[in-house]
Scaffold this motif. Sequence first.
Motif, PDB file in Angstrom:
ATOM      1  N   ALA A   1      38.131  43.648  33.550  1.00 40.15           N
ATOM      2  CA  ALA A   1      39.195  43.348  32.574  1.00 40.15           C
ATOM      3  C   ALA A   1      40.082  41.982  32.829  1.00 40.15           C
ATOM      4  CB  ALA A   1      40.202  44.572  32.891  1.00 40.15           C
ATOM      5  N   SER A   2      40.320  41.340  34.026  1.00 43.94           N
ATOM      6  CA  SER A   2      41.104  40.273  34.084  1.00 43.94           C
ATOM      7  C   SER A   2      40.572  39.001  34.068  1.00 43.94           C
ATOM      8  CB  SER A   2      41.855  40.576  35.540  1.00 43.94           C
ATOM      9  OG  SER A   2      41.073  40.224  36.359  1.00 43.94           O
ATOM     10  N   GLY A   3      38.898  39.192  34.213  1.00 44.32           N
ATOM     11  CA  GLY A   3      38.199  38.027  34.513  1.00 44.32           C
ATOM     12  C   GLY A   3      38.467  37.241  35.771  1.00 44.32           C
ATOM     13  N   ASP A   4      38.903  37.843  36.772  1.00 43.25           N
ATOM     14  CA  ASP A   4      39.109  37.540  38.204  1.00 43.25           C
ATOM     15  C   ASP A   4      38.084  38.066  38.844  1.00 43.25           C
ATOM     16  OD1 ASP A   4      40.076  36.802  40.648  1.00 43.25           O
ATOM     17  OD2 ASP A   4      41.890  37.307  40.495  1.00 43.25           O
ATOM     18  N   PHE A   5      36.958  37.100  39.144  1.00 37.73           N
ATOM     19  CA  PHE A   5      35.716  37.689  39.941  1.00 37.73           C
ATOM     20  C   PHE A   5      35.606  36.792  41.248  1.00 37.73           C
ATOM     21  CE2 PHE A   5      34.667  38.395  35.562  1.00 37.73           C
ATOM     22  CZ  PHE A   5      34.241  39.916  35.669  1.00 37.73           C
ATOM     23  N   ASN A   6      36.949  36.332  41.825  1.00 34.45           N
ATOM     24  CA  ASN A   6      36.941  35.947  43.180  1.00 34.45           C
ATOM     25  C   ASN A   6      36.110  36.633  44.227  1.00 34.45           C
ATOM     26  OD1 ASN A   6      37.858  34.853  45.678  1.00 34.45           O
ATOM     27  ND2 ASN A   6      39.455  34.064  44.688  1.00 34.45           N
ATOM     28  N   PRO A   7      35.375  36.403  44.926  1.00 34.47           N
ATOM     29  CA  PRO A   7      34.542  37.111  45.915  1.00 34.47           C
ATOM     30  C   PRO A   7      35.400  37.893  46.890  1.00 34.47           C
ATOM     31  CG  PRO A   7      33.869  34.909  45.946  1.00 34.47           C
ATOM     32  CD  PRO A   7      34.693  34.876  44.844  1.00 34.47           C
ATOM     33  N   ILE A   8      36.509  37.363  47.022  1.00 34.67           N
ATOM     34  CA  ILE A   8      37.284  37.955  48.108  1.00 34.67           C
ATOM     35  C   ILE A   8      37.878  39.488  47.636  1.00 34.67           C
ATOM     36  CG2 ILE A   8      38.371  35.808  49.062  1.00 34.67           C
ATOM     37  CD1 ILE A   8      41.149  36.593  47.648  1.00 34.67           C
ATOM     38  N   HIS A   9      37.542  39.762  46.337  1.00 33.72           N
ATOM     39  CA  HIS A   9      38.042  40.832  45.716  1.00 33.72           C
ATOM     40  C   HIS A   9      36.728  41.955  45.616  1.00 33.72           C
ATOM     41  CE1 HIS A   9      41.913  39.268  45.115  1.00 33.72           C
ATOM     42  NE2 HIS A   9      41.372  38.599  44.313  1.00 33.72           N
ATOM     43  N   TRP A  10      35.593  41.584  46.207  1.00 33.76           N
ATOM     44  CA  TRP A  10      34.412  42.287  45.863  1.00 33.76           C
ATOM     45  C   TRP A  10      33.274  42.285  47.029  1.00 33.76           C
ATOM     46  CZ3 TRP A  10      29.573  39.711  45.155  1.00 33.76           C
ATOM     47  CH2 TRP A  10      29.840  38.460  44.409  1.00 33.76           C
ATOM     48  N   ASN A  11      33.289  40.934  47.850  1.00 30.16           N
ATOM     49  CA  ASN A  11      32.356  40.637  48.732  1.00 30.16           C
ATOM     50  C   ASN A  11      32.756  40.548  49.940  1.00 30.16           C
ATOM     51  OD1 ASN A  11      30.331  38.898  50.215  1.00 30.16           O
ATOM     52  ND2 ASN A  11      29.529  38.286  48.495  1.00 30.16           N
ATOM     53  N   GLU A  12      32.466  41.944  50.872  1.00 34.23           N
ATOM     54  CA  GLU A  12      33.060  41.906  52.173  1.00 34.23           C
ATOM     55  C   GLU A  12      32.537  40.566  53.106  1.00 34.23           C
ATOM     56  OE1 GLU A  12      32.687  45.288  55.599  1.00 34.23           O
ATOM     57  OE2 GLU A  12      32.387  45.923  53.668  1.00 34.23           O
ATOM     58  N   LYS A  13      31.407  40.242  53.071  1.00 29.13           N
ATOM     59  CA  LYS A  13      31.075  39.186  53.966  1.00 29.13           C
ATOM     60  C   LYS A  13      31.996  38.061  53.500  1.00 29.13           C
ATOM     61  CE  LYS A  13      26.664  36.624  55.231  1.00 29.13           C
ATOM     62  NZ  LYS A  13      26.924  35.481  54.872  1.00 29.13           N
ATOM     63  N   PHE A  14      31.912  37.497  52.373  1.00 34.45           N
ATOM     64  CA  PHE A  14      32.646  36.308  52.017  1.00 34.45           C
ATOM     65  C   PHE A  14      34.298  36.394  52.428  1.00 34.45           C
ATOM     66  CE2 PHE A  14      35.257  33.686  49.145  1.00 34.45           C
ATOM     67  CZ  PHE A  14      34.874  32.740  49.122  1.00 34.45           C
ATOM     68  N   ALA A  15      34.677  37.490  52.031  1.00 38.81           N
ATOM     69  CA  ALA A  15      36.127  37.808  52.570  1.00 38.81           C
ATOM     70  C   ALA A  15      36.650  37.371  54.065  1.00 38.81           C
ATOM     71  CB  ALA A  15      36.468  39.373  52.136  1.00 38.81           C
ATOM     72  N   VAL A  16      35.641  38.089  54.815  1.00 34.87           N
ATOM     73  CA  VAL A  16      35.736  37.967  56.138  1.00 34.87           C
ATOM     74  C   VAL A  16      35.472  36.575  56.711  1.00 34.87           C
ATOM     75  CG1 VAL A  16      34.530  38.692  58.374  1.00 34.87           C
ATOM     76  CG2 VAL A  16      35.072  40.467  56.776  1.00 34.87           C
ATOM     77  N   GLU A  17      34.410  35.942  56.043  1.00 36.23           N
ATOM     78  CA  GLU A  17      34.165  34.675  56.200  1.00 36.23           C
ATOM     79  C   GLU A  17      35.372  33.688  56.017  1.00 36.23           C
ATOM     80  OE1 GLU A  17      30.755  33.424  54.184  1.00 36.23           O
ATOM     81  OE2 GLU A  17      29.446  34.319  55.622  1.00 36.23           O
ATOM     82  N   VAL A  18      36.327  33.835  55.119  1.00 36.31           N
ATOM     83  CA  VAL A  18      37.512  33.155  54.840  1.00 36.31           C
ATOM     84  C   VAL A  18      38.730  33.554  55.578  1.00 36.31           C
ATOM     85  CG1 VAL A  18      36.644  32.068  52.603  1.00 36.31           C
ATOM     86  CG2 VAL A  18      38.041  34.412  52.710  1.00 36.31           C
ATOM     87  N   GLY A  19      38.510  34.791  56.516  1.00 35.32           N
ATOM     88  CA  GLY A  19      39.492  34.898  57.339  1.00 35.32           C
ATOM     89  C   GLY A  19      40.222  36.230  57.104  1.00 35.32           C
ATOM     90  N   LEU A  20      39.849  36.863  55.907  1.00 38.34           N
ATOM     91  CA  LEU A  20      40.393  38.261  55.753  1.00 38.34           C
ATOM     92  C   LEU A  20      39.974  39.536  56.223  1.00 38.34           C
ATOM     93  CD1 LEU A  20      40.492  37.709  51.725  1.00 38.34           C
ATOM     94  CD2 LEU A  20      42.468  37.582  53.386  1.00 38.34           C
ATOM     95  N   PRO A  21      40.416  40.390  56.590  1.00 38.60           N
ATOM     96  CA  PRO A  21      39.924  41.438  57.503  1.00 38.60           C
ATOM     97  C   PRO A  21      38.722  42.234  56.671  1.00 38.60           C
ATOM     98  CG  PRO A  21      42.259  42.165  56.601  1.00 38.60           C
ATOM     99  CD  PRO A  21      41.732  40.736  56.203  1.00 38.60           C
ATOM    100  N   ASP A  22      39.115  42.313  55.375  1.00 37.52           N
ATOM    101  CA  ASP A  22      37.952  42.842  54.368  1.00 37.52           C
ATOM    102  C   ASP A  22      38.173  42.378  53.129  1.00 37.52           C
ATOM    103  OD1 ASP A  22      35.928  44.700  53.494  1.00 37.52           O
ATOM    104  OD2 ASP A  22      36.451  46.429  55.029  1.00 37.52           O
ATOM    105  N   VAL A  23      37.553  43.007  51.895  1.00 33.87           N
ATOM    106  CA  VAL A  23      37.807  42.952  50.673  1.00 33.87           C
ATOM    107  C   VAL A  23      39.312  43.324  50.549  1.00 33.87           C
ATOM    108  CG1 VAL A  23      37.399  43.873  48.351  1.00 33.87           C
ATOM    109  CG2 VAL A  23      35.532  43.236  49.714  1.00 33.87           C
ATOM    110  N   ILE A  24      39.964  42.564  49.590  1.00 33.07           N
ATOM    111  CA  ILE A  24      41.438  42.843  49.219  1.00 33.07           C
ATOM    112  C   ILE A  24      41.593  43.062  47.757  1.00 33.07           C
ATOM    113  CG2 ILE A  24      42.297  41.725  51.313  1.00 33.07           C
ATOM    114  CD1 ILE A  24      43.278  39.392  49.341  1.00 33.07           C
ATOM    115  N   ALA A  25      42.406  43.721  47.318  1.00 40.15           N
ATOM    116  CA  ALA A  25      42.956  43.951  46.115  1.00 40.15           C
ATOM    117  C   ALA A  25      43.369  42.723  45.528  1.00 40.15           C
ATOM    118  CB  ALA A  25      43.890  45.167  45.821  1.00 40.15           C
ATOM    119  N   HIS A  26      43.306  42.614  44.207  1.00 42.44           N
ATOM    120  CA  HIS A  26      44.047  41.456  43.490  1.00 42.44           C
ATOM    121  C   HIS A  26      45.564  41.615  43.485  1.00 42.44           C
ATOM    122  CE1 HIS A  26      39.825  42.160  41.571  1.00 42.44           C
ATOM    123  NE2 HIS A  26      40.221  40.972  41.011  1.00 42.44           N
TER     124      HIS A  26
END
Length: 142
Positions: free
Chosen positions: A34-59
Motif C-alpha cells: 500500500a505504501s510502496g515502502d519495500f525496504n528489506p528491514i521490513h520483510w527480510n530477517e537476514k538483511f535486518a540482522v545484517e544491518v544491526g536490527l534484532p529482527d524484521v521491524i514494522a514500518h
Amino acid sequence: MTAKISYADVEVGTELPQQSFSVTRATLVRYAGASGDFNPIHWNEKFAVEVGLPDVIAHGMFTMAEAVRVVTDWTGDPGAVVEYGVKFIKPVVVPNDDKGAVVEVGGKVAALLEDNRVRVDLTATSEGEKVLGMARAVVQLA
C-alpha cells in the motif's frame, strides 16, 4: 465534519479507550504494498540482522498510523485530527510466527485549547517498551 465528542464533555485527564494492534509479517507485506515502502528491514530477517536490527521491524509510519487510531476511534471522525506528530523511540520487532507483535496504545486529554480543540497525548508500547515518544494529536471537537 467534526468529532462526535463534545468539547464540553472532556477535561484534562480524560482517558481514551486503550487499544491493542496486532502486527504480523503478513501485515507488513500488505502495508509495504500500500505504501510502496519495500525496504528489506521490513520483510527480510537476514538483511535486518545484517544491518544491526534484532529482527524484521514494522514500518515507522505504520506504527504511527495505528497509534492515531485510538484518537480517530474516540472522535468518530478521522478529519477531526488537525495536527499529529511523534518521535520514533524504538522499533516494533515483528517475529516470524503466527502471533507477530502487539502494539498497545492509550491516550489522555493533556490540554484544552482554543476553538474547541484539545491536545491528546498518546502512549505506545510493544513488549512493554515505549516505541513512540512525544506522540501528540490536536483534535477539533464539536
